[in-house]
Design a protein around this motif. Structure first.
Motif: not given
Lengths: 326, 94
Positions: B29-52
């Motif tokens: 719905a918004d950029e905050e939720m996009a960040l949170e969803n990105a964290r759950d969908v794309y970094t469940r196994r330490n794939e990242g240290v920063s998300i855009w």
């Protein structure tokens, strides 16, 4: 472009575009979302990728059934993580599918109205804890065999999604096998429970790899587009050859009296699959078809106010920001 | 069918020293939720240290149909590569 093609745009042009396209695939080039593609390629990919995504999403239901009743915290966190992965896999695949020009809402609509299919294996019930073992070991095992070749399929977004999926999938199979192993080495009741789960999931797992080559309508075209790299029968044989020794190792018996190692072919011979059952389940008459679909439809409907509220909140925040700027 | 959550593109830096790379997309719905969803969908196994995250509609992409005029002119400019220039053998590295 030749002179003839310039003079005859339309059919001539699309024919030559199609030839160029087929040559690109033959050279193992990837096709990306904005590239020209034949309509049939687009439609076939939407069908397969969405079916795959739906399977991941519906696939959460049979296992979700046991999260609160997992026998230990270790089992519970693993099952929870596995089900969460399946949600993730569904989301990677839905996004890949959307790059073909179909919206997420249309995809859900197709699932909810029964227009799109999902893997028929998820229409079987999970009646004991051992089913969590059998699903991980057999269903995820069969899925991996199906999915590994897709990592090099011709459509870029699908191939990239599959690479991520395959990386995460092997933990799923191991956790399932570990559950089965533990039960098989446990009390007589536990071993019986494991055997019973194997008995119920074995044949549906074999069916999961799709109809026989003779019956499969999409195989030839899909092989050409590298949407498939091995036929259903080849994949099924590979699955059987790999799984039988694993069952032997933990002292469980594959429920097939005709199963026998064949020295000549170097493969296991196996008994007749009940394809009538398979088609019945595909057509919606499996034990849980109605339950699964209504669970998805209800989740979507009951979540509507949450989705609306989130959008209303987002708009409010956006307006506030604007006001401040003025 | 109304109020569809917009589509976002997700870029993840897998570790410091590396660039953010496109990981995929998602709805929020918004950029905050996009960040949170990105964290759950794309970094469940330490794939990242920063998300855009950026809304997909803000990305302007080139059209493959224009690839010829966009990228072919670079193909015949061999003089942009060091191997185009001859050096005496005595010069070992340059």
């Amino acid at each position: 472009m030749s002179e003839k093609e310039i003079k005859n745009p339309g059919t001539e042009r699309s024919r030559s575009l199609e030839e160029i396209f087929e040559q690109r695939i033959a050279r193992d080039e990837k096709i990306e979302p904005k590239d020209w593609m034949p309509e049939k390629y687009r439609k076939t990919h939407i069908r397969q990728i969405s079916q795959h995504a739906h399977s991941e999403i519906v696939g959460m239901l049979p296992e979700g059934n046991w999260i609160t009743r997992a026998p230990s915290l270790r089992r519970k966190v693993a099952l929870l993580a596995k089900v969460q992965d399946e949600a993730g896999h569904g989301l990677y695949l839905y996004s890949a599918c959307e790059t073909l020009g179909i919206s997420r809402d249309e995809l859900y609509e197709q699932l909810h109205t029964g227009k799109a299919k999902y893997s028929s294996i998820f229409n079987y019930p999970t009646v004991t804890w051992a089913d969590m073992g059998a699903i991980g070991w057999l269903v995820d095992g069969a899925a991996i065999i199906n999915q590994v070749p897709l990592c090099s399929t011709s459509y870029g977004p699908y191939a990239r999604a599959m690479v991520r999926v395959c990386k995460e999938e092997s933990f799923h199979q191991r956790q399932g096998f570990e559950i089965m192993m533990k039960l098989a080495n446990g009390s007589p009741e536990q071993k019986e429970m494991a055997q019973d789960a194997l008995n119920r999931w074995w044949w549906p797992s074999l069916m999961m790899l799709g109809p026989t080559d003779a019956e499969s309508v999409h195989t030839e075209q899909s092989m050409k587009w590298k949407l498939k790299r091995k036929t259903n029968d080849e994949l099924r044989q590979q699955f059987i050859d790999q799984t039988v020794p694993q069952a032997d190792l933990i002292g469980l018996t594959i429920p097939d009296p005709d199963l026998k190692w064949n020295d000549e072919t170097g493969h296991y011979d196996f008994g007749e699959i009940d394809w009538d059952e398979f088609w019945q389940v595909v057509k919606g008459h499996g034990p849980c078809n109605k339950e699964r679909l209504s669970a998805r439809v209800n989740a979507w409907k009951n979540g509507e106010w949450v989705r609306d509220a989130a959008m209303a909140y987002a708009k409010k925040q956006e307006d506030k920001k604007l006001k401040k700027a003025i | 069918m109304k109020n569809n959550w917009p589509l976002w593109e997700v870029f993840v830096r897998s570790k410091n020293g590396l660039e953010h790379r496109h990981f995929g997309s998602l709805h929020a719905a918004d950029e905050e939720m996009a960040l949170e969803n990105a964290r759950d969908v794309y970094t469940r196994r330490n794939e990242g240290v920063s998300i855009w995250v950026v809304q997909s509609k803000h990305i302007k992409a080139s059209n493959p149909e224009n690839n010829g005029e966009l990228f072919e002119p670079a193909q015949d400019k061999v003089y942009r590569h060091p191997t185009f220039y001859t050096l005496p053998d005595e010069v070992k590295h340059m």
